[in-house]
Motif scaffolding. Structure first.
Motif, PDB file in Angstrom:
ATOM      1  N   ARG A  59      27.444 110.917 -31.559  1.00  0.00           N
ATOM      2  CA  ARG A  59      27.988 109.574 -31.432  1.00  0.00           C
ATOM      3  C   ARG A  59      28.443 109.031 -32.787  1.00  0.00           C
ATOM      4  O   ARG A  59      29.496 108.404 -32.897  1.00  0.00           O
ATOM      5  N   ALA A  60      27.657 109.286 -33.817  1.00  0.00           N
ATOM      6  CA  ALA A  60      28.015 108.814 -35.157  1.00  0.00           C
ATOM      7  C   ALA A  60      29.276 109.503 -35.665  1.00  0.00           C
ATOM      8  O   ALA A  60      30.147 108.864 -36.257  1.00  0.00           O
ATOM      9  N   ARG A  61      29.391 110.807 -35.452  1.00  0.00           N
ATOM     10  CA  ARG A  61      30.587 111.532 -35.892  1.00  0.00           C
ATOM     11  C   ARG A  61      31.827 111.026 -35.153  1.00  0.00           C
ATOM     12  O   ARG A  61      32.890 110.879 -35.731  1.00  0.00           O
ATOM     13  N   ARG A  62      31.683 110.760 -33.853  1.00  0.00           N
ATOM     14  CA  ARG A  62      32.809 110.258 -33.072  1.00  0.00           C
ATOM     15  C   ARG A  62      33.226 108.873 -33.568  1.00  0.00           C
ATOM     16  O   ARG A  62      34.405 108.563 -33.689  1.00  0.00           O
TER      17      ARG A  62
ATOM     18  N   LEU B  36      12.358 119.837 -28.053  1.00  0.00           N
ATOM     19  CA  LEU B  36      13.648 119.833 -27.363  1.00  0.00           C
ATOM     20  C   LEU B  36      14.129 118.413 -27.069  1.00  0.00           C
ATOM     21  O   LEU B  36      15.311 118.101 -27.246  1.00  0.00           O
ATOM     22  N   LEU B  37      13.215 117.550 -26.653  1.00  0.00           N
ATOM     23  CA  LEU B  37      13.587 116.165 -26.371  1.00  0.00           C
ATOM     24  C   LEU B  37      14.021 115.435 -27.637  1.00  0.00           C
ATOM     25  O   LEU B  37      15.056 114.748 -27.646  1.00  0.00           O
ATOM     26  N   VAL B  38      13.262 115.590 -28.701  1.00  0.00           N
ATOM     27  CA  VAL B  38      13.620 114.930 -29.956  1.00  0.00           C
ATOM     28  C   VAL B  38      14.925 115.505 -30.498  1.00  0.00           C
ATOM     29  O   VAL B  38      15.809 114.759 -30.953  1.00  0.00           O
ATOM     30  N   GLY B  39      15.079 116.804 -30.431  1.00  0.00           N
ATOM     31  CA  GLY B  39      16.297 117.444 -30.916  1.00  0.00           C
ATOM     32  C   GLY B  39      17.532 117.021 -30.146  1.00  0.00           C
ATOM     33  O   GLY B  39      18.593 116.788 -30.731  1.00  0.00           O
ATOM     34  N   SER B  40      17.413 116.898 -28.841  1.00  0.00           N
ATOM     35  CA  SER B  40      18.573 116.469 -28.065  1.00  0.00           C
ATOM     36  C   SER B  40      18.900 115.006 -28.345  1.00  0.00           C
ATOM     37  O   SER B  40      20.082 114.634 -28.393  1.00  0.00           O
ATOM     38  N   GLY B  41      17.895 114.187 -28.559  1.00  0.00           N
ATOM     39  CA  GLY B  41      18.150 112.786 -28.913  1.00  0.00           C
ATOM     40  C   GLY B  41      18.828 112.660 -30.262  1.00  0.00           C
ATOM     41  O   GLY B  41      19.797 111.903 -30.422  1.00  0.00           O
ATOM     42  N   VAL B  42      18.359 113.414 -31.236  1.00  0.00           N
ATOM     43  CA  VAL B  42      18.962 113.395 -32.569  1.00  0.00           C
ATOM     44  C   VAL B  42      20.379 113.970 -32.510  1.00  0.00           C
ATOM     45  O   VAL B  42      21.300 113.436 -33.141  1.00  0.00           O
TER      46      VAL B  42
END
Length: 60
Positions: free
Chosen positions: A26-29, A14-20
């Motif tokens: 952010r990249a899409r924005r 969950l932590l890794v998934g939320s970070g990714v």
């Protein structure tokens, strides 16, 4: 598998998934903002040349 190990792996996932996911958002924005700025440049350049022409005409 033991229950505590499974819980730790789930929490880590969950932590890794939320970070990714946050990085992807952010990249899409950033890409969307870049595309909007790229579309706006020709109009802004045209307006700048019109202003320069108006100023030089009044000065001349």
């Amino acid at each position: 598998m033991d229950q505590p190990l499974l819980a730790v792996l789930l929490l880590l996932g969950l932590l890794v998934g939320s970070g990714v996911g946050a990085a992807y958002t952010r990249a899409r924005r950033g890409w969307t903002d870049y595309q909007a700025a790229r579309r706006a440049v020709p109009g802004a350049r045209r307006a700048a040349w019109l202003l320069i022409r108006a100023v030089t005409t009044k000065v001349g």
